[in-house]
Design a protein around this motif. Structure first.
Motif: not given
Lengths: 99, 183
Positions: A18, A22-24, A32, A39, A43-44, A47, A58, B17-19, B97, B163-169
């Motif tokens: 991927e 990018m980050k804002a 990144f 990180w 995190n992913r 999850d 859940q 954006v991823s974050a 979610n 950041t997304p919990q499980s999505a990419t962006n």
């Protein structure tokens, strides 16, 4: 059933494909840093591991419905001699099996 | 003006954006912060989370405690504690979610609430916030969560990281942080 380390390996490969992520930051969009990549991988992966281990809990909690609606089912089952509530719970368990 | 909210950071996301990095925007100038994340969309289903930054590094603690209650006009509601939230529980806020995909029409979500003790080196970090999701993906459901979070450490925050919990962006949304003076 994958281990957390296996998820980390999988996510690391995914993130590599991927790149660049990018980050804002304010009005800017920048790539990144290495810390950001590390990180997000952690995190992913965590999850995914959590979803594997606990996602069914859940999903069941969301599908059971409110206590009030279940009590209503139980009441009417008692009145009518039906098994609506028991069938509902059984279906939720069937739809969301414990791994 | 006393007790006024002052905007200290604002990011508007209009492409993937991823974050969202609200870096170096917290200081001893303010005691309490108020975060608003509105109309957030992700590129896949799943929630997103807000994590504290310490010395401009994203926290990696796993000892967040969560409590709250969810209401759903589509039918169910429930009470939640730590057990139903994913690890690592490093977040100070989380939007659980639900459907955030841009493909879904009618998506309209808000996460807003207070963050306390960010500048204290002797108190844990707390938040109290609302999640609201209104989506027309099925039957015009409206979800609302009233949540409280405690991050069990005394690090001083100087920013937030979303950041997304499980999505990419994160594909869209507005993220605004306000500081609140106490005099």
């Amino acid at each position: 059933m994958a281990t957390l380390d296996e998820f980390i390996a999988q996510v690391t490969a995914d993130v590599e494909n991927e790149k660049p992520l990018m980050k804002a930051v304010g009005n800017d969009v920048i790539e990144f840093t290495e810390d950001d990549y590390n990180w997000v991988i952690n995190n992913r992966a965590n999850d995914l591991f959590w979803q594997q281990e606990n996602g069914w809990i859940q999903a069941r909690q969301d599908a059971y419905g409110s206590v009030e609606s279940q009590l209503d089912m139980i009441y009417w089952d008692g009145v009518n001699g039906t098994t609506t509530w028991q069938d509902h719970i059984a279906q939720v368990k069937l739809d969301n099996p414990k791994p | 003006m006393s007790n006024a909210y002052v905007e200290v950071a604002h990011v508007e996301v209009t492409s993937n954006v991823s974050a969202v990095d609200l870096a170096n925007c917290m200081s001893s100038t303010y005691d309490v912060y108020y975060l608003v994340c509105s109309n957030v969309t992700l590129d896949a289903d799943g929630g997103y989370k807000v994590v504290g930054k310490v010395s401009n590094v994203v926290e990696t603690v796993e000892n967040t405690a969560v409590a709250g209650r969810a209401s759903d006009l589509g039918g169910s509601y429930g009470q939640y504690n730590t057990g139903v939230f994913p690890t690592p529980r490093d977040f100070i806020m989380i939007q659980r979610n639900y459907n955030f995909q841009t493909a879904l029409t009618g998506n309209n979500s808000v996460l807003e609430g207070y963050i306390f003790n960010t500048q204290s080196s002797s108190h844990n970090k707390y938040s109290i916030y609302n999640n609201m999701n209104a989506t027309s993906n099925t039957t015009d459901r409206f979800w609302r969560y009233r949540m409280q979070v405690e991050v069990d450490n005394t690090n001083i925050y100087d920013g937030l990281y979303i950041t997304p919990q499980s999505a990419t962006n994160i594909s869209g949304g507005k993220f605004t942080l306000y500081g609140m003076k106490n005099n």
